[in-house]
Design an enzyme around this catalytic site. Structure first.
Site, PDB file in Angstrom:
ATOM      1  N   ASP A 183       0.528  -0.983  -0.609  1.00 42.32           N
ATOM      2  CA  ASP A 183      -0.010  -0.245   0.139  1.00 42.32           C
ATOM      3  C   ASP A 183       1.166   1.041   0.268  1.00 42.32           C
ATOM      4  O   ASP A 183       2.144   0.936  -0.103  1.00 42.32           O
ATOM      5  CB  ASP A 183      -1.290   0.016   1.321  1.00 42.32           C
ATOM      6  CG  ASP A 183      -2.298   1.065   1.238  1.00 42.32           C
ATOM      7  OD1 ASP A 183      -2.322   1.193   0.241  1.00 42.32           O
ATOM      8  OD2 ASP A 183      -2.761   1.237   2.071  1.00 42.32           O
ATOM      9  N   GLU A 191       2.508   4.866  -4.469  1.00 42.32           N
ATOM     10  CA  GLU A 191       2.750   5.658  -5.725  1.00 42.32           C
ATOM     11  C   GLU A 191       3.617   5.888  -6.109  1.00 42.32           C
ATOM     12  O   GLU A 191       4.404   6.524  -6.697  1.00 42.32           O
ATOM     13  CB  GLU A 191       1.686   6.741  -5.770  1.00 42.32           C
ATOM     14  CG  GLU A 191       0.255   6.060  -6.439  1.00 42.32           C
ATOM     15  CD  GLU A 191       0.005   5.352  -4.519  1.00 42.32           C
ATOM     16  OE1 GLU A 191      -1.012   4.313  -4.659  1.00 42.32           O
ATOM     17  OE2 GLU A 191      -0.204   5.444  -3.633  1.00 42.32           O
ATOM     18  N   ASP A 219      -8.622   3.376  -2.917  1.00 41.72           N
ATOM     19  CA  ASP A 219      -9.567   3.752  -1.708  1.00 41.72           C
ATOM     20  C   ASP A 219     -11.430   3.763  -2.558  1.00 41.72           C
ATOM     21  O   ASP A 219     -11.297   5.195  -2.769  1.00 41.72           O
ATOM     22  CB  ASP A 219      -9.443   4.473  -1.306  1.00 41.72           C
ATOM     23  CG  ASP A 219      -8.360   4.367  -0.120  1.00 41.72           C
ATOM     24  OD1 ASP A 219      -7.676   3.426  -0.225  1.00 41.72           O
ATOM     25  OD2 ASP A 219      -7.809   4.958   0.358  1.00 41.72           O
TER      26      ASP A 219
END
Length: 810
Positions: free
Chosen positions: A456, A459, A535
């Site tokens: 997670d 990025e 999300d």
């Protein structure tokens, strides 16, 4: 104020509140540091001059094609033995590349560069012809001469006084470029990684920069976590994939064509690809959708096959308070006889959100808990974030600092950001030393009893009160020894992290296939695992976005993915939760998940009726596990995604190309999820052939549209006539479910079974079956002539043309 404006306002209010917290003040300082770092570390752009290739000067043959030289540039065209076309401007070569799986494929020795009409050149091969005009226009044609793609001469912008073309294959500061392309007027665009709007991509601008949207997202929000410069273009003339092998920030602007525009002439579809740096190099693969994805897999690597248990149901939550709550959730599934394969622990099981730690007060014996759950067939999966809290005494930080593996700025200092644990540093996964060090840390996860990981915040994310929520663009990266900055490394950061984790797990536990999925990534992510939606907002729009993401990722080469069932934020209504759950049961990654502030996601939390129908969906998923394991093996061998658009086998059917609310699961099943509140019926557009309702057995004929019942008890699922679907039989073994073929030779059907060999590396045997309906009897045979070897159940026994009910023979 519309709904989107309201969401923006709410995010702004939350941002203001956050700034007033300790974390907010840290994120404010981090944003200022990032701005100062870029002001110092990035060169300023001055006056720029535009450059175009100019007139052709000559050409030099090479294996598979050659180099065409122009007055101010050059173009290398190479056709590989597999039929993929490489085009590289300004000396760009296929390597180095984060996308390619190993060395560049061998050239097609039969493809030759030869003069073309009008002073241009062409490369002719068995599967494709590439023509290059005298001014640099490149056309990709079918063997019959039909133009699939026309790339107009590119344009570069360089600082005034630059010595000439950028360094070969690397792009560089003076290499901003634009490429305009034309496709057929009837063409439709798909892909570009994970996009909330789609799966068909409409006119608009799509950014190529992996981005945490900062809260939940829904259709219209772009970009998201996993962008790729991979387009699949489907038209009557044929299908092709184009991949711009460039990881820099950029945009793709799409414009659908118009047939009969103006005075009876077609207006072609258009695409403008603009990059802020890096090489102008791209690949084109042509053929049927199946052949194109097979070629893409050959180029970028076979998808990792998840262990069998990972194809079951996963339950996750950000907010498990302690080990006892995990036990209660597992017991809730067990007591209600609901199938469960895995439970996921989020960042709240860490000590102060520090990665590779365990809060011993709340989880005093995590290995014991894992062993206890495993006795009931439930695995634990751990979240892993890339950010490492920068503090003395943190073993992970001190170990990484000693190895010098963290990203540094232009002055040589560690780049500091702010994430959940506080001020943090970030491993440079583009450095092989960092990947090796990081992969070794997963030994701690395995020792704690975890069976898999999910990546997670990669990025990567660094909280910021303003500006981009990522690392400074001037941050320095190894880039496999070439050196560069975050402008080039950003989009491949999650991909390189996935590689580090996958290789580490494989080395630490060599007898088992790793299970890993990642929020961010790039072309080639499938080599190491899958992805998930991130999300996604709780709402009917979020439900629709979930399907878009899975189909789009599959067409971009990542076949294993799925959404947060029920949405990440908010409190889904019982109906919304159930419809999301029913969709998830037919997607590769079948996982419930929610935020710490959101409503719970256990099926029994939504009332007895939802529980009953969710239990039916769970049982059906368990029944279809042999089919899912077969699809996983087929994806690894052919590149075909588990979840396919309904036009997969008939891409010339324009009505199907525009169908976005249904999908094929493999070749046998058509799934039509309910995406609208209150719907109890729904129209379904069928591909050509006979299709059976898997509940009633009633037959329908395509192509065309039918209206099917969609009660709360289940969503419409249809089976293709003649298909063989491996399922779990009543005795727990594999059973072959045969859906009655159509009469005659043209009605023959088929199916495949991957024989289960466990979760190791042994390659399973693929058994292929053929079915026919002759004189009222359904026949199933193994294509290799062997015994069928499995119980057979014939379904969809609609009366054939002669009116006699079908019989089964083997």
């Amino acid at each position: 104020m519309d709904a989107r404006d309201l969401v923006r306002s709410e995010k702004l209010v939350r941002s203001v509140k956050v700034v007033c917290t300790a974390r907010g003040l840290r994120s404010l300082r981090s944003a200022w540091r990032r701005r100062r770092a870029d002001a110092v570390g990035l060169p300023r752009r001055g006056t720029e001059l535009a450059r175009v290739p100019g007139e052709v000067q000559g050409a030099e043959p090479e294996p598979g094609g050659g180099v065409v030289r122009f007055a101010r540039s050059s173009l290398r065209v190479r056709v590989t033995a597999g039929g993929a076309v490489f085009c590289g401007w300004d000396g760009a070569e296929p390597e180095p590349s984060y996308a390619l799986d190993g060395p560049c494929p061998e050239a097609d020795e039969r493809a030759e560069l030869e003069p073309d009409t009008g002073g241009g050149w062409r490369v002719v091969s068995e599967r494709v012809t590439v023509t290059v005009s005298r001014n640099g226009t490149v056309e990709v044609r079918t063997p019959g001469g039909v133009v699939l793609r026309r790339d107009l001469p590119p344009r570069w912008w360089e600082p005034a006084g630059a010595p000439g073309p950028a360094e070969p294959g690397l792009g560089g500061e003076g290499a901003r470029w634009l490429q305009r392309s034309e496709v057929a007027a009837d063409a439709r665009f798909f892909g570009l990684g994970g996009r909330a709007s789609g799966p068909r991509l409409r006119d608009g601008v799509y950014r190529l920069w992996n981005t945490d949207p900062g809260g939940s997202f829904e259709p219209g929000d772009d970009p998201l976590y996993l962008t790729m410069p991979v387009q699949l273009v489907v038209a009557d003339a044929g299908t092709h994939l184009v991949f711009h092998d460039n990881s820099w920030d950029g945009t793709v602007t799409l414009r659908e064509g118009e047939e009969g525009a103006g005075s009876g002439h077609d207006r072609p579809g258009g695409c403008r690809t603009r990059m802020e740096g890096g090489p102008l190099r791209y690949w084109v693969i042509v053929g049927t959708p199946a052949r194109v994805l097979h070629g893409w897999t050959a180029l970028t690597g076979a998808p990792a096959v998840p262990p069998r248990w990972a194809l079951g149901h996963h339950h996750a939550r950000w907010g498990f308070r302690d080990a006892e709550e995990v036990r209660r959730v597992a017991a809730g599934y067990r007591e209600r006889e609901l199938p469960l394969s895995a439970l996921h622990l989020d960042i709240d099981h860490f000590v102060g959100h520090r990665v590779f730690t365990v809060d011993g007060a709340r989880f005093p014996d995590l290995p014991g808990l894992a062993a206890e759950l495993l006795e009931d067939g439930v695995r634990l999966v751990s979240i892993v974030d890339p950010a490492v809290k920068a503090e003395p005494g943190n073993a992970v930080y001190e170990g990484g600092a000693a190895e010098d593996v963290f990203v540094r700025d232009a002055r040589g200092r560690e780049v500091r950001g702010v994430v959940w644990a506080g001020e943090s540093v970030f491993p440079d996964f583009t450095d092989p030393r960092a990947r090796k060090w990081w992969g070794g840390l997963y030994a701690e996860r395995l020792a704690q009893g975890f069976s898999g990981v999910w990546h997670d915040m990669n990025e990567p994310v660094s909280f910021a009160a303003f500006g981009e929520t990522t690392l400074p663009r001037s941050a320095r990266h190894a880039l496999e020894g070439r050196g560069g900055d975050h402008r080039e490394a950003h989009n491949v950061y999650g991909l390189a992290m996935a590689r580090a984790g996958y290789e580490g797990l494989r080395e630490l536990r060599p007898d088992e296939r790793p299970f890993l999925f990642s929020r961010s990534g790039w072309a080639g992510l499938q080599r190491y695992g899958g992805s998930w939606s991130g999300d996604v907002a709780t709402g009917w729009a979020g439900l629709r976005a979930s399907l878009s993401l899975v189909i789009g990722l599959g067409l971009s080469g990542v076949p294993y993915s799925g959404p947060d069932i029920g949405g990440f934020t908010g409190f889904p209504s019982p109906e919304l939760y159930l419809r999301w759950f029913q969709l998830g049961a037919y997607l590769p990654l079948f996982r419930t998940h929610s935020a710490i502030s959101a409503g719970r996601r256990e099926p029994w939390e939504f009332g007895s009726e939802v529980l009953e129908h969710a239990a039916a969906a769970l049982r059906e998923r368990r029944r279809l596990l042999p089919y899912f394991t077969t699809l996983a093996q087929l994806a690894a061998r052919t590149g075909a995604p588990y979840v396919r658009p309904v036009w997969w086998r008939t891409p010339k059917d324009r009505a199907l190309r525009d169908c976005e609310d249904a999908f094929l699961l493999g070749d046998a099943l058509l799934v039509a999820p309910v995406l609208e509140e209150g719907a109890r019926k729904r129209p379904v557009r069928l591909p050509r052939g006979r299709w059976y309702d898997t509940v009633t057995g009633r037959a329908y004929h395509g192509p065309g549209k039918v209206v099917l019942d969609a009660p709360l008890s289940g969503i419409p699922v249809l089976a293709r006539a003649g298909s063989v679907v491996p399922v779990t039989g009543p005795d727990g073994g594999v059973q072959l479910e045969v859906w009655t073929p159509c009469q005659g030779r043209k009605g023959a059907g088929a199916g495949t079974l991957a024989v289960d060999t466990g979760d190791g590396w042994k390659k399973p045997e693929l058994l292929r079956f053929a079915t026919r309906l002759r004189d009222g009897a359904v026949t199933i045979e193994r294509e290799d002539g062997g015994e069928v070897g499995y119980p057979v159940r014939v379904r969809g026994e609609a009366p054939p043309e002669d009116g006699k009910p079908p019989r089964r023979t083997s």
